[in-house]
Design an enzyme around this catalytic site. Structure first.
Site, PDB file in Angstrom:
ATOM      1  N   LYS A   1      39.464  38.478  39.057  1.00 49.36           N
ATOM      2  CA  LYS A   1      38.921  39.346  37.992  1.00 49.36           C
ATOM      3  C   LYS A   1      37.547  38.845  37.544  1.00 49.36           C
ATOM      4  O   LYS A   1      36.598  39.621  37.426  1.00 49.36           O
ATOM      5  CB  LYS A   1      39.865  39.374  36.772  1.00 49.36           C
TER       6      LYS A   1
ATOM      7  N   ARG B   1      46.040  42.586  27.818  1.00 45.30           N
ATOM      8  CA  ARG B   1      46.968  41.734  28.555  1.00 45.30           C
ATOM      9  C   ARG B   1      48.405  41.884  28.050  1.00 45.30           C
ATOM     10  O   ARG B   1      49.300  41.246  28.584  1.00 45.30           O
ATOM     11  CB  ARG B   1      46.513  40.308  28.307  1.00 45.30           C
TER      12      ARG B   1
ATOM     13  N   ARG C   1      40.172  26.284  42.554  1.00 46.07           N
ATOM     14  CA  ARG C   1      39.022  26.773  41.766  1.00 46.07           C
ATOM     15  C   ARG C   1      38.244  25.629  41.123  1.00 46.07           C
ATOM     16  O   ARG C   1      38.799  24.671  40.599  1.00 46.07           O
ATOM     17  CB  ARG C   1      39.491  27.724  40.675  1.00 46.07           C
TER      18      ARG C   1
ATOM     19  N   ARG D   1      39.366  23.751  35.529  1.00 44.28           N
ATOM     20  CA  ARG D   1      39.825  24.282  34.241  1.00 44.28           C
ATOM     21  C   ARG D   1      41.113  23.591  33.807  1.00 44.28           C
ATOM     22  O   ARG D   1      41.961  23.300  34.637  1.00 44.28           O
ATOM     23  CB  ARG D   1      40.075  25.789  34.379  1.00 44.28           C
TER      24      ARG D   1
ATOM     25  N   ARG E   1      51.448  30.494  33.460  1.00 44.22           N
ATOM     26  CA  ARG E   1      50.521  31.630  33.384  1.00 44.22           C
ATOM     27  C   ARG E   1      51.006  32.788  34.257  1.00 44.22           C
ATOM     28  O   ARG E   1      50.927  33.946  33.860  1.00 44.22           O
ATOM     29  CB  ARG E   1      49.116  31.198  33.831  1.00 44.22           C
TER      30      ARG E   1
HETATM   31  P1  AP5 Z   1      38.653  34.139  39.532  1.00 46.18           P
HETATM   32  O1  AP5 Z   1      37.641  35.208  39.724  1.00 46.18           O
HETATM   33  O2  AP5 Z   1      38.308  33.006  38.648  1.00 46.18           O
HETATM   34  O3  AP5 Z   1      40.079  34.786  39.145  1.00 46.18           O
HETATM   35  P2  AP5 Z   1      40.592  35.413  37.783  1.00 46.18           P
HETATM   36  O4  AP5 Z   1      41.425  36.597  38.140  1.00 46.18           O
HETATM   37  O5  AP5 Z   1      39.456  35.620  36.841  1.00 46.18           O
HETATM   38  O6  AP5 Z   1      41.542  34.253  37.326  1.00 46.18           O
HETATM   39  P3  AP5 Z   1      41.740  33.571  35.904  1.00 46.18           P
HETATM   40  O7  AP5 Z   1      42.573  32.350  36.200  1.00 46.18           O
HETATM   41  O8  AP5 Z   1      40.448  33.356  35.193  1.00 46.18           O
HETATM   42  O9  AP5 Z   1      42.582  34.644  35.178  1.00 46.18           O
HETATM   43  P4  AP5 Z   1      43.458  34.416  33.971  1.00 46.18           P
HETATM   44  O10 AP5 Z   1      43.779  35.813  33.650  1.00 46.18           O
HETATM   45  O11 AP5 Z   1      44.607  33.499  34.163  1.00 46.18           O
HETATM   46  O12 AP5 Z   1      42.517  33.595  32.969  1.00 46.18           O
HETATM   47  P5  AP5 Z   1      41.697  34.000  31.676  1.00 46.18           P
HETATM   48  O13 AP5 Z   1      40.484  33.174  31.667  1.00 46.18           O
HETATM   49  O14 AP5 Z   1      41.591  35.456  31.514  1.00 46.18           O
HETATM   50  O15 AP5 Z   1      39.015  33.595  41.000  1.00 46.18           O
HETATM   51  C1  AP5 Z   1      39.972  32.558  41.187  1.00 46.18           C
HETATM   52  C2  AP5 Z   1      39.569  31.705  42.401  1.00 46.18           C
HETATM   53  O16 AP5 Z   1      39.664  32.503  43.578  1.00 46.18           O
HETATM   54  C3  AP5 Z   1      38.132  31.181  42.350  1.00 46.18           C
HETATM   55  O17 AP5 Z   1      38.122  29.893  42.906  1.00 46.18           O
HETATM   56  C4  AP5 Z   1      37.338  32.165  43.252  1.00 46.18           C
HETATM   57  O18 AP5 Z   1      36.242  31.544  43.875  1.00 46.18           O
HETATM   58  C5  AP5 Z   1      38.403  32.584  44.259  1.00 46.18           C
HETATM   59  N1  AP5 Z   1      38.268  33.966  44.716  1.00 46.18           N
HETATM   60  C6  AP5 Z   1      38.080  35.064  43.933  1.00 46.18           C
HETATM   61  N2  AP5 Z   1      38.072  36.178  44.691  1.00 46.18           N
HETATM   62  C7  AP5 Z   1      38.268  35.771  45.972  1.00 46.18           C
HETATM   63  C8  AP5 Z   1      38.372  36.455  47.231  1.00 46.18           C
HETATM   64  N3  AP5 Z   1      38.283  37.785  47.312  1.00 46.18           N
HETATM   65  N4  AP5 Z   1      38.561  35.713  48.354  1.00 46.18           N
HETATM   66  C9  AP5 Z   1      38.662  34.365  48.268  1.00 46.18           C
HETATM   67  N5  AP5 Z   1      38.572  33.664  47.130  1.00 46.18           N
HETATM   68  C10 AP5 Z   1      38.380  34.357  45.981  1.00 46.18           C
HETATM   69  O19 AP5 Z   1      42.707  33.500  30.524  1.00 46.18           O
HETATM   70  C11 AP5 Z   1      42.959  32.132  30.297  1.00 46.18           C
HETATM   71  C12 AP5 Z   1      43.888  31.990  29.107  1.00 46.18           C
HETATM   72  O20 AP5 Z   1      43.257  32.523  27.919  1.00 46.18           O
HETATM   73  C13 AP5 Z   1      45.228  32.740  29.197  1.00 46.18           C
HETATM   74  O21 AP5 Z   1      46.186  31.998  29.889  1.00 46.18           O
HETATM   75  C14 AP5 Z   1      45.558  32.944  27.718  1.00 46.18           C
HETATM   76  O22 AP5 Z   1      46.096  31.776  27.139  1.00 46.18           O
HETATM   77  C15 AP5 Z   1      44.196  33.203  27.086  1.00 46.18           C
HETATM   78  N6  AP5 Z   1      43.841  34.645  27.066  1.00 46.18           N
HETATM   79  C16 AP5 Z   1      42.796  35.240  27.705  1.00 46.18           C
HETATM   80  N7  AP5 Z   1      42.771  36.545  27.469  1.00 46.18           N
HETATM   81  C17 AP5 Z   1      43.831  36.800  26.653  1.00 46.18           C
HETATM   82  C18 AP5 Z   1      44.350  37.993  26.074  1.00 46.18           C
HETATM   83  N8  AP5 Z   1      43.778  39.199  26.297  1.00 46.18           N
HETATM   84  N9  AP5 Z   1      45.467  37.893  25.304  1.00 46.18           N
HETATM   85  C19 AP5 Z   1      46.054  36.705  25.061  1.00 46.18           C
HETATM   86  N10 AP5 Z   1      45.618  35.540  25.578  1.00 46.18           N
HETATM   87  C20 AP5 Z   1      44.508  35.590  26.374  1.00 46.18           C
END
Ligand code: AP5
Length: 242
Positions: free
Chosen positions: A21, A96, A142, A174, A185
């Protein structure tokens, strides 16, 4: 020069942790010159700065659980009210929970679309689908740069080990990319975030893309979806710098 018509785009990215994402949201937001609004990034920034919000969110995030709907919705409403979001935005990691999805629709309808400066329509909801084993590899591999560039030691390594290609900063792991937190998660996603996909599916607003493909190919699928739905001109060279 980006075509004026391309600017008025609002997109929501859904998908499990590690689906890509953040990677895609940055590329799409950059291409359409709209703000990339990542609730995870905003929360991590608050944690790093030790703000009141950050203090409340830190322990929850370290356990891999979701921060309360109230805190996150307040954060998003503040961000969407900034003038740069009037002409579009890319939401990454929000909504979410089903409650957040309902809140967002009500907010957009009663507040956002009423704003006479706003030129954007209902957001396009894109679900990035990725195989479970691939997700684990993406999360454990990552590495991120403090300025936000994302790498993967297996799949998209930097040219020099642990150093960002773009700005030379040291890459970090991270806090929530530890194996036991990753499990939590993914469980939170299954339980709380999958109903969000159902919510949009029932409203016929959900479009799935194959996130197992290489980054530029995923981007191309997303651009095609946006172009079809917006009747916009061909998106070019979005992934050229990846
Ligand atoms: P990346 O692009 O970083 O993936 P992502 O989907 O963004 O993964 P996240 O781990 O950031 O999502 P998340 O939803 O758990 O975390 P968030 O920060 O929102 O890619 C991942 C890896 O894959 C990278 O190494 C990249 O290089 C590689 N990659 C990507 N695409 C690829 C491809 N096509 N081919 C090969 N490799 C690829 O949330 C973190 C925390 O914040 C949550 O756990 C929660 O506690 C809190 N939080 C955030 N938003 C909310 C909300 N709305 N409500 C409540 N709590 C929230």
């Amino acid at each position: 020069m980006v075509d004026e018509g391309l600017r008025k785009v609002a997109v929501i990215f859904l998908g499990p942790p590690g689906a890509g994402k953040g990677t895609q949201a940055k590329l799409i937001a950059g291409h359409y010159t709209v703000p990339h609004i990542s609730t995870g990034d905003i929360l991590r920034d608050n944690v790093a700065r030790g703000t009141e919000l950050g203090v409340k969110a830190k322990a929850v995030m370290e356990r891999g659980e979701l921060v309360s709907d109230e805190l996150v919705c307040d954060m998003v409403s503040w961000r969407l009210r900034q003038p740069d979001a009037d002409h579009g935005f890319v939401l990454d990691g929000f909504p979410r929970t089903a409650a957040q999805a309902g809140w967002l629709d009500a907010f957009l309808e009663h507040e956002f679309f009423d704003n006479s400066h706003c030129t954007v329509g209902l957001p396009i909801v894109i679900q990035i689908e990725v195989d479970y084993n691939q997700l684990l590899r993406r999360l454990t591999g990552r590495r991120t740069c403090p300025a936000g560039h994302i790498y993967n030691i297996y799949l998209h390594p930097p040219r020099v080990d642990e150093v960002c290609d773009v700005d030379g900063l040291k890459l970090v792991i991270r806090n929530d990319d530890r194996e036991e937190v990753i499990r939590e998660r993914l469980a939170a996603y299954e339980l709380q975030t999958k109903p969000v996909a159902d919510y949009y599916w029932e409203k016929r607003r959900l479009i799935a893309v194959n996130g197992d493909l290489p980054v530029p190919e995923v981007t191309a699928q997303i651009c095609r979806v946006i172009e079809q739905l917006h009747g916009a001109v061909e998106a070019r060279n979005v992934s050229d710098n990846y």
